[in-house]
Scaffold this motif. Sequence first.
Motif, mmCIF file in Angstrom:
data_model
loop_
_atom_site.group_PDB
_atom_site.id
_atom_site.type_symbol
_atom_site.label_atom_id
_atom_site.label_comp_id
_atom_site.label_asym_id
_atom_site.label_seq_id
_atom_site.Cartn_x
_atom_site.Cartn_y
_atom_site.Cartn_z
ATOM 1 N N HIS A 1 -36.447 -8.193 -8.460
ATOM 2 C CA HIS A 1 -35.526 -8.903 -7.573
ATOM 3 C C HIS A 1 -35.950 -8.776 -6.118
ATOM 4 C CE1 HIS A 1 -31.969 -8.826 -10.631
ATOM 5 N NE2 HIS A 1 -32.770 -9.848 -10.820
ATOM 6 N N ALA A 2 -36.436 -7.599 -5.742
ATOM 7 C CA ALA A 2 -36.860 -7.385 -4.359
ATOM 8 C C ALA A 2 -38.125 -8.167 -4.027
ATOM 9 C CB ALA A 2 -37.088 -5.894 -4.103
ATOM 10 N N TRP A 3 -38.949 -8.449 -5.024
ATOM 11 C CA TRP A 3 -40.175 -9.214 -4.796
ATOM 12 C C TRP A 3 -39.906 -10.682 -4.481
ATOM 13 C CZ3 TRP A 3 -43.337 -7.157 -9.578
ATOM 14 C CH2 TRP A 3 -43.926 -5.945 -9.238
ATOM 15 N N GLU A 4 -38.763 -11.201 -4.930
ATOM 16 C CA GLU A 4 -38.516 -12.639 -4.825
ATOM 17 C C GLU A 4 -38.718 -13.198 -3.415
ATOM 18 O OE1 GLU A 4 -34.721 -13.448 -6.535
ATOM 19 O OE2 GLU A 4 -35.324 -12.826 -8.545
ATOM 20 N N PRO A 5 -38.150 -12.565 -2.378
ATOM 21 C CA PRO A 5 -38.317 -13.158 -1.044
ATOM 22 C C PRO A 5 -39.658 -12.887 -0.382
ATOM 23 C CG PRO A 5 -36.917 -11.208 -0.917
ATOM 24 C CD PRO A 5 -37.204 -11.432 -2.365
ATOM 25 N N VAL A 6 -40.487 -12.021 -0.950
ATOM 26 C CA VAL A 6 -41.731 -11.651 -0.269
ATOM 27 C C VAL A 6 -42.993 -12.029 -1.040
ATOM 28 C CG1 VAL A 6 -40.597 -9.726 0.896
ATOM 29 C CG2 VAL A 6 -41.779 -9.322 -1.269
ATOM 30 N N MET A 7 -42.845 -12.605 -2.239
ATOM 31 C CA MET A 7 -44.038 -12.818 -3.063
ATOM 32 C C MET A 7 -44.730 -14.144 -2.799
ATOM 33 S SD MET A 7 -42.461 -13.789 -6.783
ATOM 34 C CE MET A 7 -41.526 -15.292 -7.024
ATOM 35 N N TRP B 1 -44.656 -9.421 8.221
ATOM 36 C CA TRP B 1 -45.604 -8.487 7.609
ATOM 37 C C TRP B 1 -45.175 -8.083 6.198
ATOM 38 C CZ3 TRP B 1 -44.226 -3.605 5.978
ATOM 39 C CH2 TRP B 1 -42.987 -3.124 6.412
ATOM 40 N N LEU B 2 -43.899 -8.286 5.872
ATOM 41 C CA LEU B 2 -43.412 -7.926 4.542
ATOM 42 C C LEU B 2 -44.056 -8.770 3.442
ATOM 43 C CD1 LEU B 2 -39.606 -7.406 5.279
ATOM 44 C CD2 LEU B 2 -41.260 -5.653 4.598
ATOM 45 N N THR B 3 -44.578 -9.933 3.800
ATOM 46 C CA THR B 3 -45.209 -10.782 2.788
ATOM 47 C C THR B 3 -46.670 -10.417 2.556
ATOM 48 O OG1 THR B 3 -45.769 -12.444 4.465
ATOM 49 C CG2 THR B 3 -43.664 -12.697 3.322
ATOM 50 N N GLY B 4 -47.206 -9.484 3.338
ATOM 51 C CA GLY B 4 -48.571 -9.026 3.152
ATOM 52 C C GLY B 4 -48.645 -7.881 2.167
ATOM 53 N N PRO B 5 -49.846 -7.397 1.878
ATOM 54 C CA PRO B 5 -50.018 -6.301 0.916
ATOM 55 C C PRO B 5 -49.198 -5.066 1.266
ATOM 56 C CG PRO B 5 -52.131 -7.300 1.431
ATOM 57 C CD PRO B 5 -51.142 -7.907 2.366
ATOM 58 N N ALA B 6 -49.217 -4.662 2.544
ATOM 59 C CA ALA B 6 -48.449 -3.477 2.938
ATOM 60 C C ALA B 6 -46.955 -3.708 2.740
ATOM 61 C CB ALA B 6 -48.743 -3.116 4.392
ATOM 62 N N GLY B 7 -46.504 -4.920 3.041
ATOM 63 C CA GLY B 7 -45.089 -5.234 2.861
ATOM 64 C C GLY B 7 -44.665 -5.230 1.411
ATOM 65 N N LEU B 8 -45.552 -5.720 0.535
ATOM 66 C CA LEU B 8 -45.241 -5.719 -0.894
ATOM 67 C C LEU B 8 -45.131 -4.297 -1.437
ATOM 68 C CD1 LEU B 8 -47.570 -8.618 -2.079
ATOM 69 C CD2 LEU B 8 -45.074 -8.634 -2.037
ATOM 70 N N VAL B 9 -46.028 -3.436 -0.965
ATOM 71 C CA VAL B 9 -45.969 -2.039 -1.397
ATOM 72 C C VAL B 9 -44.694 -1.387 -0.886
ATOM 73 C CG1 VAL B 9 -47.051 0.228 -1.177
ATOM 74 C CG2 VAL B 9 -48.467 -1.802 -1.564
ATOM 75 N N ALA B 10 -44.369 -1.634 0.391
ATOM 76 C CA ALA B 10 -43.161 -1.044 0.982
ATOM 77 C C ALA B 10 -41.910 -1.549 0.271
ATOM 78 C CB ALA B 10 -43.093 -1.373 2.476
ATOM 79 N N THR B 11 -41.893 -2.836 -0.051
ATOM 80 C CA THR B 11 -40.743 -3.412 -0.756
ATOM 81 C C THR B 11 -40.593 -2.799 -2.142
ATOM 82 O OG1 THR B 11 -40.998 -5.515 0.425
ATOM 83 C CG2 THR B 11 -39.736 -5.549 -1.625
ATOM 84 N N THR B 12 -41.711 -2.625 -2.834
ATOM 85 C CA THR B 12 -41.685 -2.043 -4.180
ATOM 86 C C THR B 12 -41.154 -0.616 -4.151
ATOM 87 O OG1 THR B 12 -43.569 -3.409 -4.850
ATOM 88 C CG2 THR B 12 -43.078 -1.463 -6.188
ATOM 89 N N VAL B 13 -41.708 0.193 -3.243
ATOM 90 C CA VAL B 13 -41.279 1.597 -3.143
ATOM 91 C C VAL B 13 -39.820 1.677 -2.710
ATOM 92 C CG1 VAL B 13 -41.654 3.769 -1.936
ATOM 93 C CG2 VAL B 13 -43.619 2.408 -2.670
ATOM 94 N N GLY B 14 -39.443 0.845 -1.751
ATOM 95 C CA GLY B 14 -38.061 0.864 -1.268
ATOM 96 C C GLY B 14 -37.062 0.477 -2.341
ATOM 97 N N ALA B 15 -37.393 -0.560 -3.123
ATOM 98 C CA ALA B 15 -36.486 -1.008 -4.189
ATOM 99 C C ALA B 15 -36.356 0.054 -5.270
ATOM 100 C CB ALA B 15 -36.991 -2.315 -4.787
ATOM 101 N N ALA B 16 -37.488 0.667 -5.653
ATOM 102 C CA ALA B 16 -37.450 1.709 -6.685
ATOM 103 C C ALA B 16 -36.643 2.914 -6.215
ATOM 104 C CB ALA B 16 -38.871 2.130 -7.052
ATOM 105 N N ALA B 17 -36.835 3.313 -4.954
ATOM 106 C CA ALA B 17 -36.091 4.465 -4.420
ATOM 107 C C ALA B 17 -34.603 4.158 -4.317
ATOM 108 C CB ALA B 17 -36.652 4.843 -3.050
ATOM 109 N N ALA B 18 -34.286 2.940 -3.868
ATOM 110 C CA ALA B 18 -32.878 2.575 -3.691
ATOM 111 C C ALA B 18 -32.130 2.557 -5.020
ATOM 112 C CB ALA B 18 -32.777 1.213 -3.013
#
Length: 385
Positions: A75-81, A340-357
Motif C-alpha cells: 500500500h505504501a508503494w502505490e504513491p511512489v512506484m 526524492w521519495l520516488t527514487g531508489p532511496a525513497g523506495l527503500v525509506a518508504t518500505t522500511v517506514g511502512a514495515a516499522a509502522a
Amino acid sequence: MFHALQGNERAPLPPAREPEAPGTSRKAPAVDRPPQTTGTARTAPPAGTGGAPAGREAYFDNAKYLAIVLVAVAHAWEPVMEGSRAARALYMLVYTFHMPAFILISGYFSRSFTGRPHQVRRLITGIAVPYVVFEVAYTLFKRWADDDPQHPFSLTDPFYLTWFLIALFVWRLSAPVWRTLRHPLPVALVIACLGSLTPGIADDLDLQRILQFLPFFVLGLCLKPEHFRWVRRRAVRLAAVPLVAGAALFAYWVAPRLRMNWFYRSTSAPDLGFAWWTGPLMTLGLFGCALLLTVAFLAWVPGRRTWFTVLGSGTICGYLLHGFLVKALDYWHVVEAHPWLTGPAGLVATTVGAAAAVTLLCTPPVRRALRCVTEPEMRWAFRKE
C-alpha cells in the motif's frame, strides 16, 4: 485470516479455531477472529516450541504478521512506484499473493463455523462492529485530512481497506454451505469467473472482490493440518526459491504491459474495456499464480516462536490503522512535496517506514487500546445461552 494456534513445527497441528480478520484474536482462546476467527483448541505446547502460549500455533501467528507487513508495504508503494519499472514489478509480485494468503488462512480457521450462538456473537463483535467503526473513522478522516467535508458515508460502499471485513463476514456466513458441497473449490472458481464478467456490481458491498477472492477462502476451508506440514518441508522451501525468482523476472517483463486493476479484483473485464472472455481467463490465471506464490510464502514462514510471533495476534490493528498513514501520504501530497521519495532511496525509506509502522501498530499495547472496537464483548447486546 487470523487465528494462530500453537505448537511445534513437527507436531501435528491442533484443531482449527474460527478465523479472525486480518489478524484478530479472541481474548481467551480465539485468534483470528475475523478479522477473524473463532474457537481454537487449547493445548499445551510440546517441548521445543520456544515457550509459545498454550492454544496458539506460532507458525500461523508468524504468517499473519509477515502477511500484514507485505500488505502495508504494498500500500505504501502505490504513491511512489510510478516511474520505476522494478518497483512496479515488485508491487505486482506482492499483490499477486498477499491478500490471497491472508484469505486462505482465514478460510482455514473458519472450518469450525456452523452458526452457533457464540460464533455469531464473535462474527458480530469481531467483524461487523469494526467494519462500522472504521467506515465512520475513514470517512471522517477523509473529510478532515482531504478537506472534503461533503464526502458521503455509506455502509454499502466499503472505504479503502474495510472491504476485507465485509467480505470476511459474508464468506464466514457461507462456510456451512461450502462444507456441504462435494466439489466446493470448482464451484467457487466458477462463481469467481462469472463475477469477473458481470459489470456494475463493484460498489455494492464490494461484491466484485467478494466473488473474485472467494476461491481462496473456500480453499482454506478445504485444507487440513497435513497440508501445512507438507508446505513446510525442506524440499518445498528449496523449490520456492527458483519459483519466486522466476515470478519476479516475469513481473518485471510484464509490468509495463499489464493493468494493475486485475490484481485488485474490484472490476469486471467489461468495465475495464476488455472482451468478456478475458475475465474468466485472468481469474483462473491469477488464481494459479497466487496459489503458487502463497505456497512459497507459507513455506518460508518460520514454524518456531520468534520475536514477532506475539504480533500475529494484533494484525487486525495493523491492518485497519495503517490505512490512515497511507491515505495521509495521498491527502497531504507528501510525494509531490518530496520528489526524492520516488527514487531508489525513497523506495527503500518508504518500505522500511511502512514495515516499522505496521509492526508498531500490531503490538500488544495498541491491541489493548483498540480492544473496545476490534474485540468488544458487548454482552449487553446478546441473549444469554
